[in-house]
Write a protein that holds these residues in place. Sequence first.
Motif: not given
Length: 532
Positions: A403-409, A394-399, A307-310, A296-305
């Motif tokens: 953070l350790y997130f699950h993946l559900e296709p 997900i691997q970018s966020w871990q590195k 944190g990606v290895e673009w 719910g926090n824009a700072t958290v969402r921006g950090a996730l963005r």
Amino acid sequence: MWLRRAAALVLCAALCLAATGCQPDSPYDKNFRLPLSSEPKQLDPQMCADDASRTVVMALFEGLTRLDAAGTPVAGAAKAWEISDDGLTYTFTLGDSRWSDGTPVTAADFVYGIRRAADPTTRSPLAHLTKGIVNAAAIIKGEKTPDTLGVTALDDGRLEIRLTAPDTQLLYNLSFPPFMPCREDFFVGTGARYGMEAEYVLSNGAFALSTWSHNESVLLVRSEHYPRRAEIYPARVRLVINAQGSIPDLLANGTLDAGELTADEVFKAQEMGAQVVSLCDTVEYLWFNTTLPALGNATVRGALRDGVEWDGLLRLLDSAGYAQAEGFIPTDAVLSGNTAYRTPQNAVTFVCGGEDAAARLDAGLAKAGLSAMPTLTVLCEDTANAIERAQHIIQSWQKHLGLYFHLEPLSASALRRRVTAGDYQIALWACSPPGSTAMQALSMFGSQSAANAAGFADAAFDNALQKTPATDRDAVTALEQQLIAACPAVPIAFVQSYYGVAAGVSGVVIHSFDGGVFGVRYNFFQAQKVEE
């Protein structure tokens, strides 16, 4: 990209083949076969909300107005209209509009149809479109009866519509299904089966319904009673439901005259003589469910963005045939008319923030009252390319963020259902804006928008959305930058879609943005064919 768009930054792509030399027969009065995405739910204009039903209804029926090739409302069943000085009363004079049985369409038929749309007992999913008409809001709530609606037949040939406030969109809206006519005696005579079978459809549009073979096809024939019959070129159009097989093969063997191609089918279609056009009207976003405390926090969402290895993600996009997204607004979106929005100057690129992103993540979580990010699940489509992109994120966020997130296709339909219902945490999902303009792309994230899959609610953005001039590129760019800072989603890729039209066929128009302002993907009213 290995295939350039045939026509850049336009509202729609017209697929045309110029016939050269003398032809042995006329290109007019031919039969066509076009795809229909699914079985129509019903062919009742006041009820049709699904794409398949709307495609058929827009060919069978005509409102007081219709849209020309530029999307401008022009005379439809009404040949003229007058608007009062205060903009609250519209008086329409009907032309020679006739039902498919040859009887005249009257003003009372329009009154009955529009009342049905507003009547709560109809349970029309389109009722909200009538709310600008006097008493419509109260009727929809059940506080007043449908006969009090501000729509009146002055006589057989004249109709009056009264509004609660001036509405510059009224003439445009009147071209769409809820405002189309319905003849009361025919409707009552169907015994609640109106629009469910061919014999229970009475229409006034360019085409009449010949046969409806459920789950197979819908056959339309040019109406003998349509006043502009000379402007309708095909004699028959068969809409094939869920055509099976390779689209290039179907185009070549005559099973279809047009159809959507996968990227892998483009070269084959061209080699087999089909015409191909590419649209760029879809964006793959990384969606955040902003209703969750952790997101719910824009700072958290921006950090996730950030944190990606673009760099690595862009290589994956290129290998999948996708273009890097340059913002929330896709390439084919316009400011107005054919004026493109996207330019090199307003294109956006993202870079990996590394340690700075990690620090901002901690600060954002602390502001949200959380000591750590919970383990979340990322949804994606169950294709190899989508899974690979989601795994990279997900691997970018871990590195970079620890953070350790699950993946559900999920299947495409399940993914769409989950995301649009808000039943997700983070999702990699592609969708098109609800219209062709840049502002419509941004309006997806308004707090009242049905397309707001992020559940994003920000008063400052809502206020700016209302005040931004839709045709001012600088103002729209500033609004897009405001949305980028709020980060309810991250634009990942601009997804191209490809369409093929069979050799010898011209005049088939394919509209971007799932039909955009026109409401339907295909326009076949002036389709022509030169057969060898």
